[in-house]
Write a protein that holds these residues in place. Sequence first.
Motif, PDB file in Angstrom:
ATOM      1  N   HIS A   5       0.846  -1.189   0.000  1.00 12.70           N
ATOM      2  CA  HIS A   5       0.000   0.000   0.000  1.00 12.70           C
ATOM      3  C   HIS A   5       0.890   1.251   0.000  1.00 12.70           C
ATOM      4  O   HIS A   5       2.051   1.189   0.398  1.00 12.70           O
ATOM      5  N   GLY A   6       0.310   2.336  -0.458  1.00 13.03           N
ATOM      6  CA  GLY A   6       1.065   3.576  -0.541  1.00 13.03           C
ATOM      7  C   GLY A   6       0.992   4.369   0.749  1.00 13.03           C
ATOM      8  O   GLY A   6       0.120   4.139   1.601  1.00 13.03           O
ATOM      9  N   PHE A   7       1.904   5.321   0.866  1.00 14.48           N
ATOM     10  CA  PHE A   7       1.969   6.149   2.065  1.00 14.48           C
ATOM     11  C   PHE A   7       0.659   6.929   2.251  1.00 14.48           C
ATOM     12  O   PHE A   7       0.152   7.551   1.324  1.00 14.48           O
ATOM     13  N   GLY A   8       0.149   6.880   3.468  1.00 13.45           N
ATOM     14  CA  GLY A   8      -0.944   7.778   3.833  1.00 13.45           C
ATOM     15  C   GLY A   8      -2.330   7.255   3.537  1.00 13.45           C
ATOM     16  O   GLY A   8      -3.314   7.925   3.830  1.00 13.45           O
ATOM     17  N   ILE A   9      -2.437   6.057   2.973  1.00 19.04           N
ATOM     18  CA  ILE A   9      -3.799   5.561   2.736  1.00 19.04           C
ATOM     19  C   ILE A   9      -4.296   4.766   3.946  1.00 19.04           C
ATOM     20  O   ILE A   9      -5.465   4.421   4.036  1.00 19.04           O
ATOM     21  N   GLN A  10      -3.369   4.464   4.854  1.00 22.90           N
ATOM     22  CA  GLN A  10      -3.751   4.022   6.206  1.00 22.90           C
ATOM     23  C   GLN A  10      -3.355   5.168   7.139  1.00 22.90           C
ATOM     24  O   GLN A  10      -2.561   6.028   6.759  1.00 22.90           O
ATOM     25  N   ARG A  11      -3.884   5.146   8.341  1.00 20.03           N
ATOM     26  CA  ARG A  11      -3.530   6.178   9.317  1.00 20.03           C
ATOM     27  C   ARG A  11      -2.008   6.111   9.538  1.00 20.03           C
ATOM     28  O   ARG A  11      -1.470   5.058   9.856  1.00 20.03           O
ATOM     29  N   VAL A  12      -1.331   7.244   9.324  1.00 20.61           N
ATOM     30  CA  VAL A  12       0.133   7.254   9.393  1.00 20.61           C
ATOM     31  C   VAL A  12       0.597   7.330  10.845  1.00 20.61           C
ATOM     32  O   VAL A  12       0.260   8.275  11.554  1.00 20.61           O
ATOM     33  N   PRO A  13       1.380   6.348  11.307  1.00 18.39           N
ATOM     34  CA  PRO A  13       1.979   6.485  12.628  1.00 18.39           C
ATOM     35  C   PRO A  13       3.160   7.464  12.581  1.00 18.39           C
ATOM     36  O   PRO A  13       3.884   7.495  11.590  1.00 18.39           O
ATOM     37  N   LEU A  14       3.309   8.230  13.624  1.00 17.28           N
ATOM     38  CA  LEU A  14       4.496   9.091  13.733  1.00 17.28           C
ATOM     39  C   LEU A  14       5.434   8.461  14.751  1.00 17.28           C
ATOM     40  O   LEU A  14       4.991   7.898  15.751  1.00 17.28           O
ATOM     41  N   GLU A  15       6.738   8.541  14.463  1.00 16.54           N
ATOM     42  CA  GLU A  15       7.686   7.754  15.264  1.00 16.54           C
ATOM     43  C   GLU A  15       8.856   8.595  15.742  1.00 16.54           C
ATOM     44  O   GLU A  15       9.161   9.631  15.169  1.00 16.54           O
ATOM     45  N   THR A  16       9.504   8.037  16.762  1.00 17.36           N
ATOM     46  CA  THR A  16      10.703   8.663  17.294  1.00 17.36           C
ATOM     47  C   THR A  16      11.779   7.577  17.351  1.00 17.36           C
ATOM     48  O   THR A  16      11.752   6.718  18.228  1.00 17.36           O
TER      49      THR A  16
END
Length: 549
Positions: free
Chosen positions: A335-346
């Motif tokens: 799947h492409g970026f952003g078509i699922q809820r995007v997790p943000l990470e550290t």
Amino acid sequence: MTEQAIEINDIANIDPHLDYQAIVIGAGVSGIYQIKRLADLGVRATVLDANADLGGTWYNNRYPGARFDSESYTYSYSFSKEVLDQWNWTERFAPQPETLAYLNFVTDKFKLRKYMQFGCRVESMIFDDDKNTWTLRLDDGRQLTTRFIISGVGVLSTPTLPKLEGMDSFKGTSFHASHWPHEPIDLKGKRVAVIGSGATAIQLIPEVAKVATRLTVFQRRANWAAPLNNAPISESEMAAIRERYDDIFAACARSPGGFEHEPDRRGFYDVSPEQRRELWDRLYDEPGFGIWLQNFTEIFFDEKANAEFSAYIADRIRQRVNDPALAERLIPKDHGFGIQRVPLETGYFETYNRDDVELVDSAETPIVRITPTGLDTSDGSYEFDVIIYATGFDAFTGAFDHIDIQGAAGERLRDKWATGPETYLGTMVRGFPNFLMLVGPQTAASNFPRGAELSVDWVTPFLEHMWAHGHQRFDVDEAAETQWIEHVKDMYKGMLLRNARSWFTGYNSNLEGHEYGKMRYNIYNGGGPRYAKMLRDVADNDYEGVYFK
Ligand code: NAP
């Protein structure tokens, strides 16, 4: 005098034979604000919550690394200038303890705790067709009557576990991440497994890796993620934020997702590849969801645009993971970026550069059983002291399905929603009179408090309207509900997220009926401003689509 200016005492004395005039289910972000509005009106109302204290999501999700990926100051309630003036966020993306402290601060400031009852789970709610009232049965044996029920049960409040043989046999410690133990759990010296690679796993994996002796991540599908770029908020920055609150909330109200981030309105194809890259380089290093929501809108609709952007993010991942083969396994290919809820990470991707962290591909070598000492995959056995299930939620409808909700003529909500939610405006359900939902299924997916305030600010005047007119019952017109559902479905058309294996489309491999391809129209994709306008228009048109008795 407007209807809203009804005398407080008049409201308080309506329906004296009922235990409450309104019952709110859930003392989370939406329930807290709802009870504030009802208390201000003098309504006899209570909040029921199964947890031992308030906070909802922020009470439950205590895993290490749990924090906002909304900018803290956009997550504030906007309704009280006093709270905005008094509360200081200390980090751009506040950690869970700070958010929970904030919700307690607001509750205590407005003395709302006295309206809340904890440790009581609603088991059933049954509508009395003759009396136009609801009777709720609680797990502590009590029965309560009320005219109105307002659900504030949240969107992701019902965790789901895999159905694996032997799960009860495990002799170590195991839990779902959203039920992280309240008593401190020391992972030092422990061999830990994390199952899942969604937003929860992506937040907790770097933190667990720092303390565990060995961490093994069982990833079935790689998930796109981008840096959170968190930072402390200094006193002077907080003072500047405070000055900007009006602008911040105005920007959130303008943006599709309720964030400060507004899409780049230049056409994707109207700028050169170099200009696109310039934007992406900048956004990747900026805090928060900018990389997703300040992007070109084409990435949500256009395969080619999405593919180019996904390739960019893939390269950024490759730059962060030392082992090229491992990097490829961390880059989603389905799947492409952003078509699922995007997790943000550290530091998520860098975590895999550690010698004590292993990534197991659970698509290639699935977990076949949990054993007393660990787990078996199709390829071999692993030993663990702790297993953390970060395996997602029965999103949107799960919390409702767990209550036996019977509307007019005994219809069950879980039957009506067997193949997906059906609502009017995400706020009401035909056949379930006097039942209102805060941030229910089919509302605009949004920065949660922004959506919660919108819901409460619509529901409250609606109830005032009912009391002012002496109405005892409302329900939804069949045509209005059908039209809304069709509109919700239309809004999925053309969007790439339509094909995602994600809770946006109701996918959850651990739940029957939620298999991939069995589309559930869970969210309203038309964006917050359009959704808010539709709510306003319905109210301005004498609650068009709703009939009263
Ligand atoms: P999720 O995105 O649904 O991810 C669940 C993960 O578990 C997926 O990787 C899934 O794999 C895997 N999984 C599920 N069942 C499995 C099984 N039987 N065997 C192997 N793997 C399995 O859940 P989540 O990470 O809890 O996040 C849900 C949502 O919560 C997020 O999208 C976000 O909206 C919210 N959230 C927000 C924050 C925040 O605001 N900071 C933090 C955490 C979560 P598949 O993909 O293959 O199914």
